[in-house]
Design an enzyme around this catalytic site. Sequence first.
Site, PDB file in Angstrom:
ATOM      1  N   HIS A 267      22.155 -20.849  19.306  1.00  0.00           N
ATOM      2  CA  HIS A 267      20.781 -20.838  18.790  1.00  0.00           C
ATOM      3  C   HIS A 267      20.757 -20.681  17.266  1.00  0.00           C
ATOM      4  CE1 HIS A 267      18.438 -21.056  22.544  1.00  0.00           C
ATOM      5  NE2 HIS A 267      19.564 -20.621  23.055  1.00  0.00           N
TER       6      HIS A 267
ATOM      7  N   ALA B 239      24.159 -27.432  33.626  1.00  0.00           N
ATOM      8  CA  ALA B 239      25.134 -26.339  33.571  1.00  0.00           C
ATOM      9  C   ALA B 239      25.344 -25.828  32.150  1.00  0.00           C
ATOM     10  CB  ALA B 239      26.458 -26.800  34.172  1.00  0.00           C
TER      11      ALA B 239
ATOM     12  N   SER C 127      25.857 -29.803  28.181  1.00  0.00           N
ATOM     13  CA  SER C 127      25.394 -30.968  27.412  1.00  0.00           C
ATOM     14  C   SER C 127      25.586 -32.302  28.110  1.00  0.00           C
ATOM     15  CB  SER C 127      26.087 -31.032  26.048  1.00  0.00           C
ATOM     16  OG  SER C 127      25.682 -29.946  25.292  1.00  0.00           O
ATOM     17  N   SER C 128      25.201 -32.355  29.363  1.00  0.00           N
ATOM     18  CA  SER C 128      25.286 -33.630  30.074  1.00  0.00           C
ATOM     19  C   SER C 128      24.319 -34.637  29.458  1.00  0.00           C
ATOM     20  CB  SER C 128      24.979 -33.441  31.559  1.00  0.00           C
ATOM     21  OG  SER C 128      23.708 -32.856  31.724  1.00  0.00           O
ATOM     22  N   SER C 129      23.170 -34.181  28.968  1.00  0.00           N
ATOM     23  CA  SER C 129      22.215 -35.146  28.403  1.00  0.00           C
ATOM     24  C   SER C 129      22.700 -35.695  27.063  1.00  0.00           C
ATOM     25  CB  SER C 129      20.801 -34.566  28.286  1.00  0.00           C
ATOM     26  OG  SER C 129      20.802 -33.194  28.121  1.00  0.00           O
TER      27      SER C 129
ATOM     28  N   ASP D 206      24.717 -30.397  20.136  1.00  0.00           N
ATOM     29  CA  ASP D 206      25.336 -31.051  21.293  1.00  0.00           C
ATOM     30  C   ASP D 206      25.658 -32.510  21.005  1.00  0.00           C
ATOM     31  OD1 ASP D 206      24.763 -28.610  22.348  1.00  0.00           O
ATOM     32  OD2 ASP D 206      23.046 -29.297  23.520  1.00  0.00           O
TER      33      ASP D 206
ATOM     34  N   TYR E 181      13.062 -21.952  25.529  1.00  0.00           N
ATOM     35  CA  TYR E 181      13.840 -22.421  24.376  1.00  0.00           C
ATOM     36  C   TYR E 181      12.898 -22.644  23.194  1.00  0.00           C
ATOM     37  CZ  TYR E 181      17.127 -25.346  21.708  1.00  0.00           C
ATOM     38  OH  TYR E 181      17.955 -25.871  20.737  1.00  0.00           O
TER      39      TYR E 181
HETATM   40  C1  GLA Z   1      21.086 -26.232  23.626  1.00  0.00           C
HETATM   41  C2  GLA Z   1      20.571 -27.150  22.522  1.00  0.00           C
HETATM   42  C3  GLA Z   1      21.384 -26.970  21.244  1.00  0.00           C
HETATM   43  C4  GLA Z   1      21.511 -25.501  20.870  1.00  0.00           C
HETATM   44  C5  GLA Z   1      21.927 -24.665  22.060  1.00  0.00           C
HETATM   45  C6  GLA Z   1      21.919 -23.192  21.765  1.00  0.00           C
HETATM   46  O1  GLA Z   1      22.373 -26.625  24.015  1.00  0.00           O
HETATM   47  O2  GLA Z   1      20.653 -28.495  22.937  1.00  0.00           O
HETATM   48  O3  GLA Z   1      20.798 -27.719  20.217  1.00  0.00           O
HETATM   49  O4  GLA Z   1      20.327 -25.029  20.301  1.00  0.00           O
HETATM   50  O5  GLA Z   1      21.109 -24.894  23.185  1.00  0.00           O
HETATM   51  O6  GLA Z   1      22.890 -22.873  20.832  1.00  0.00           O
END
Ligand code: GLA
Length: 393
Positions: A37, A132, A135-137, A181, A233
């Site tokens: 974050h 999960a 970062s699958s997207s 990501d 978020y």
């Molecule tokens: C998700 C978001 C990222 C980042 C993280 C937290 O993965 O896609 O951009 O903010 O949360 O670090």
Amino acid sequence: MSEAVAQAVAERFTRLYGAGPEGVWAAPGRVNLIGEHTDYNDGFVMPFALPHTAVAAVSRRTDGLLRLHSANIGDDAAGAGGVTELRVADLAPETDRGWTAYPAGVVWALREAGHEITGADIHLASTVPAGAGLSSSAALEVVVALALNDLYGLGLRGWQLARLCQRAENVYVGAPVGIMDQTAAACCEAGHALFLDTRDLSQRQIPFDLAAEGMRLLVVDTQVKHAHSEGEYGKRRAGCEKGAALLGVDALRDVPYDGLEAALERLGDDEEVRRLVRHVVTEDERVERVVSLLESGRTREIGPVLTEGHVSLRDDFRISCPELDLVVDTALAEGALGARMTGGGFGGSAIVLARAADVETLTKAVQEAFARAGFTAPRVFEAVPSAGARRLV
Ligand code: GLA
């Protein structure tokens, strides 16, 4: 391995669309070692790529049609043959709530940026676990962006593709995510963690070879699903922006670590914002500490820094959950060197840094603790820093 995968994906493409693809590309999921974050606060992050990838077989079209198919979604989910057909000229933000919004959003963002994309046939197959926190997207977005970049000869660099993919996700999908990501998927290198300054996207590849030092990094997917577009978020992000505004800085990255106490005092009794600010400022410092430990060969010592990061996310940023805390507490009680949640939070995955010899005991302890607590059995696997997005064929 990846050759066999590429061939299988190309064959499926041929069966779907009647001719072979022009090429096959892959982009990985990621875990974030430290720096959570911080990306939408212009701060530091340190992800590395997983061996799990989204693979895309792609051909250009000239008739303005975008045809999409995913091996991960049941073949009849999207109607005839499972192929979704869209007109590139009709793509519009926030009109699609399904998986197709990610590849379509990338085409939209490329066209918005002035690149002439006249259509494509795309077949996707991903091994990155969805929901999960891995970062699958972003993997889906980046693999499509890279394929179109190559096929249409756009000449965009990895970080530029990452920016376009972030825009696709922010505007087209409607999720207010940062840049970590997509940059991880586009720019990571095997055997390295990526030290990224999210303000200017300057980057340094940090050698990260745990096996050589008798250590392992485990990923524990709690199977608790999270969804960034839904609320929490965005609330954290808005709270951080409020903190920056109250402190008169562009972003919380501009609050120096040694000026934290003074900054907190200036925020007065706004406890919520104080906690968010404290997390972000200390987290940036933790990233810098991990980088200098790794660069001076003191890898084992990053463990406690990872754990400090978890405590901060749990108590100050308040985005952990009982399952993530149970992984961390159990792992530490069983002798792990460090552990923390990774990714957006509210579920998803935790990472555990352990001596190689302790992996089995630790895994068993976490599984047993989950069973005792009545939680769904977690998925545990070892993460080896892997390659970023690339063309396979
Ligand atoms: C998700 C978001 C990222 C980042 C993280 C937290 O993965 O896609 O951009 O903010 O949360 O670090």
